[in-house]
Design an enzyme around this catalytic site. Structure first.
Site, PDB file in Angstrom:
ATOM      1  N   LYS A 131       0.840  -1.205   0.000  1.00 10.22           N
ATOM      2  CA  LYS A 131       0.000   0.000   0.000  1.00 10.22           C
ATOM      3  C   LYS A 131       0.873   1.253   0.000  1.00 10.22           C
ATOM      4  O   LYS A 131       0.599   2.222  -0.722  1.00 10.22           O
ATOM      5  CB  LYS A 131      -0.932   0.005   1.205  1.00 10.22           C
ATOM      6  CG  LYS A 131      -2.073  -0.989   1.094  1.00 10.22           C
ATOM      7  CD  LYS A 131      -2.940  -0.959   2.337  1.00 10.22           C
ATOM      8  CE  LYS A 131      -4.083  -1.968   2.244  1.00 10.22           C
ATOM      9  NZ  LYS A 131      -4.942  -1.946   3.463  1.00 10.22           N
TER      10      LYS A 131
ATOM     11  N   SER B  30      -0.891   1.050   5.724  1.00 10.66           N
ATOM     12  CA  SER B  30      -1.204   0.224   6.892  1.00 10.66           C
ATOM     13  C   SER B  30      -2.244  -0.821   6.525  1.00 10.66           C
ATOM     14  O   SER B  30      -3.055  -0.613   5.618  1.00 10.66           O
ATOM     15  CB  SER B  30      -1.734   1.119   8.027  1.00 10.66           C
ATOM     16  OG  SER B  30      -2.001   0.353   9.183  1.00 10.66           O
ATOM     17  N   ASP B  31      -2.192  -1.934   7.235  1.00 10.89           N
ATOM     18  CA  ASP B  31      -3.206  -2.961   7.049  1.00 10.89           C
ATOM     19  C   ASP B  31      -3.495  -3.635   8.383  1.00 10.89           C
ATOM     20  O   ASP B  31      -2.595  -3.792   9.213  1.00 10.89           O
ATOM     21  CB  ASP B  31      -2.768  -4.001   6.021  1.00 10.89           C
ATOM     22  CG  ASP B  31      -3.950  -4.820   5.541  1.00 10.89           C
ATOM     23  OD1 ASP B  31      -4.783  -4.268   4.796  1.00 10.89           O
ATOM     24  OD2 ASP B  31      -4.067  -5.989   5.936  1.00 10.89           O
ATOM     25  N   THR B  32      -4.737  -4.010   8.578  1.00  8.74           N
ATOM     26  CA  THR B  32      -5.170  -4.650   9.823  1.00  8.74           C
ATOM     27  C   THR B  32      -5.906  -5.939   9.493  1.00  8.74           C
ATOM     28  O   THR B  32      -6.765  -5.947   8.602  1.00  8.74           O
ATOM     29  CB  THR B  32      -6.115  -3.715  10.611  1.00  8.74           C
ATOM     30  OG1 THR B  32      -5.416  -2.505  10.911  1.00  8.74           O
ATOM     31  CG2 THR B  32      -6.584  -4.367  11.909  1.00  8.74           C
TER      32      THR B  32
END
Length: 195
Positions: free
Chosen positions: A56, A75-77
Site C-alpha cells: 500500500k 497500513s493494514d489490519t
C-alpha cells in the site's frame, strides 16, 4: 516534508492526524492505492499483513508523483482466530459467520504500518488480543443490519457499535481501529531522522 496517507479510511485519517500532533504544521495528503489483497498460500498472517502495508505504501508512492519528496504511510489490519485470517466480509452472511466465530472467543488483531520515501522504508507490527462476549443470534443480526461490519476486518469496528461486544483488550486500542499511534509516531520520527 510532505506526508501522504495511502488509505481512504476515515479512521486511519483521524488517527494519523493524532499521531502528528507534536509536529508543528503536520499535514498530509491522501491517495487511494489499489492492490491485490489475496493472501499467498505460503505466507503467515504476520507476513501477509506486513506485505500489504508495504505494498500500500509503495502503491501510494507511485500515486504521489505530483508531490515533491513524498513520505508515504501504508497500513493494514487483520483479525486472526485459531490461525485463520478473517478479512472483510464478502456479504451479510459472511459477516454473520465471522461474528458467530468470534462470539465468546479471544482473537488477535495484527496491524502493520510501513512508511517509505522510495529510498528509506521503515515498518512496525502491532499485535492486540481482543476478547468478545457471547453474542446472541439477535445481536449478530442487528449488528449486520446496521451495515457497520461490511468494510471491516473480522466484521466489526471496535470504535463504534462493535465496541459493545468487546469484553476486554490487551494491547493497542488504536491498532484495532486501524493505525497504532505509538508505532506510527516512531515511524514518523525515524523518517525525520533519515531525511
Amino acid at each position: 516534508m510532505t506526508w501522504v496517507l495511502a488509505s481512504t479510511s476515515p479512521r486511519r485519517k483521524k488517527l494519523l492526524a493524532q499521531a502528528g500532533f507534536s509536529h508543528p504544521g503536520f499535514t498530509f495528503e491522501i491517495v487511494a492505492p489499489n492492490i491485490d489483497e489475496t493472501p499467498l498460500s505460503t505466507e503467515t498472517a504476520e507476513q501477509y499483513v506486513c506485505r500489504l502495508a508495504l505494498e500500500k505504501a509503495l502503491a501510494g508512492l507511485a500515486l504521489s508523483g505530483h508531490i515533491i519528496a513524498p513520505k508515504v504511510l501504508g497500513s493494514d489490519t487483520i483479525v486472526v482466530l485459531n490461525q485463520q485470517i478473517l478479512g472483510k466480509p464478502m456479504d451479510q452472511n459472511d459477516a454473520k459467520r465471522m461474528l458467530t466465530l468470534l462470539s465468546g472467543q479471544t482473537h488477535e488483531v495484527i496491524t502493520a504500518v510501513a512508511l517509505t520515501d522510495g529510498e528509506h522504508t521503515f515498518s512496525r507490527l502491532c499485535r492486540t488480543q481482543v476478547s468478545f462476549c457471547e453474542l446472541s443470534a439477535a445481536d449478530i443480526d442487528a449488528y449486520v443490519a446496521s451495515n457497520e461490519p461490511m468494510d471491516k476486518a473480522g466484521a466489526y469496528g471496535i470504535q463504534a457499535l462493535g465496541g459493545c461486544f468487546v469484553q476486554s483488550i490487551c494491547g493497542s486500542y488504536s491498532a484495532v481501529v486501524g493505525l497504532p499511534l505509538v508505532e506510527t509516531r516512531e515511524l514518523l520520527a525515524c523518517m525525520m531522522q533519515h531525511t
